[in-house]
Design an enzyme around this catalytic site. Structure first.
Site, short mmCIF file in Angstrom:
data_model
loop_
_atom_site.label_atom_id
_atom_site.label_comp_id
_atom_site.label_asym_id
_atom_site.label_seq_id
_atom_site.Cartn_x
_atom_site.Cartn_y
_atom_site.Cartn_z
N HIS A 178 0.68 -1.41 0.24
CA HIS A 178 0.26 -0.15 0.36
C HIS A 178 1.16 1.29 0.09
O HIS A 178 2.35 1.57 0.41
CB HIS A 178 -0.75 -0.01 1.48
CG HIS A 178 -0.47 -0.09 3.01
ND1 HIS A 178 -0.04 1.12 3.19
CD2 HIS A 178 -0.22 -0.79 3.88
CE1 HIS A 178 0.35 0.48 3.88
NE2 HIS A 178 0.79 -0.45 4.81
N CYS A 194 3.37 -4.62 6.76
CA CYS A 194 3.25 -4.69 5.89
C CYS A 194 4.06 -3.83 4.20
O CYS A 194 5.05 -3.39 5.19
CB CYS A 194 1.66 -3.58 5.41
SG CYS A 194 0.23 -3.96 5.69
#
Length: 348
Positions: A178, A194
């Protein structure tokens, strides 16, 4: 270009017909307001790459007319070259489109010390524009314990969302590729698992990647490649989370080099002293390691440098949105951009 603004070329390269190396080393000279982070972001380099390739250069104040190496030469990760590959110690992501013989590569932020990502194969299972974030219990507890912060359990979509404006969910629980509202952490250890990208990079990658794209997460601190008959080594600082057995790093690198040469039937004589230096320094640069190959100091000194002509990103690039194209540096700065670069075999 006619309006005096530009953005860096995307890091997309044609796949080599022979070998496994793409890109090339470059060099620029700075003006007074530059930082290594600004220059690195312009050339799709993370903090780890641009700082390690320029030892002795102050990341925040390189100074007027400093020479900065752009290590935009990459040994590709081990095959198969399909889908997305994330090399955690390199802190880079590679995307190999199905129908094009090209590779896109971008820097990413990876997990903080104390966290660990699985080395495994998965897929992109969903894509989200303007995602919300429901904070997992373990992350909420970590912030409370480490920083005594009671962060919100729910972050709505918007510029303050840590997920940024675009997110691709993998098949690993809670793990996304992301954007980020803190882009200057790209190339650092800055997440709880992440993979964080510059907003402008994820904006390019997001529409190209279909749901179902395979994702391979690897640990390759030492990448070995071949170009024009020469063997190269690219060394990144290893992640202790994956190397707790105490096998010396140099030994791992030697095994990787010998295995690569055996598989590819290469008989070049290797300068093992140079290998030792590269593995010790972790300068993130792909370097030839055959006997008689020039050192990094020699190669970097001989690189012709062009002026870096763009203004800093500024406050508008500090969030999750894609920043506007960079304007040229001010007229006053441009007066000082044209500096002379002396090569090792020349007199000033």
């Amino acid at each position: 270009m006619g309006c005096g603004v530009t953005v860096a070329n995307a890091s997309v390269y044609a796949l080599p017909v022979r070998g496994n190396i793409v890109g090339a080393l470059e060099a620029v000279t700075t003006h007074r307001d530059d930082t290594l982070l600004d220059i690195g972001r312009f050339y799709d380099l993370g903090y780890n790459q641009v700082t390690a390739a320029n030892p002795g250069v102050n990341p925040w104040l390189p100074g007027q007319a400093s020479k900065v190496v752009i290590p935009a030469e990459y040994i590709l990760p081990p095959k198969p070259w399909t889908g997305i590959i994330v090399d955690i110690p390199a802190r880079r992501i590679y995307y190999f489109p199905v129908n094009d013989r090209v590779v896109y590569t971008y820097p990413v932020g990876v997990f903080l010390p104390g966290w660990k990502e699985a080395l495994t194969d998965t897929r992109i299972i969903a894509k989200f524009k303007m995602p919300a974030w429901n904070v997992p219990k373990n992350i909420h507890a970590w912030f409370e314990k480490k920083f005594h912060m009671d962060i919100p359990w729910y972050w709505p979509p918007g510029p303050e969302n840590p997920m940024g404006e675009l997110a691709m969910e993998t098949g690993l629980s809670g793990i996304f590729i992301h954007g980020t509202y803190h882009p200057w952490g790209v190339g650092m250890r800055a997440s709880q698992g992440c993979f964080q990208m510059f907003p402008e990079n994820v904006a390019q990658l997001f529409p190209m990647v279909p749901v179902g794209t395979p994702v391979r997460i690897i640990d390759q601190p030492n990448l070995v490649g071949v170009r024009d008959g020469q063997v190269y080594l690219q060394s990144y600082k290893p992640m202790h989370a994956y190397h707790k057995k105490g096998i010396p790093e140099l030994q791992r690198a030697v095994v990787t080099i010998k295995s690569f040469m055996e598989r590819n039937r290469i008989e070049e004589r290797i300068d093992w002293g140079m290998v030792r230096r590269i593995v010790t320094e972790h300068n993130t640069v792909a370097l030839p390691i055959g006997v008689g190959a020039p050192s990094y100091a020699t190669l970097s000194a001989a690189l012709p440098a062009t002026p870096y002509a763009y203004a800093p990103y500024g406050p508008s690039a500090n969030g999750a949105a894609v920043p506007p194209p960079l304007p040229l540096a001010s007229a006053a700065d441009q007066e000082h951009l044209h500096v002379q670069v002396t090569f090792p075999d020349q007199k000033p």
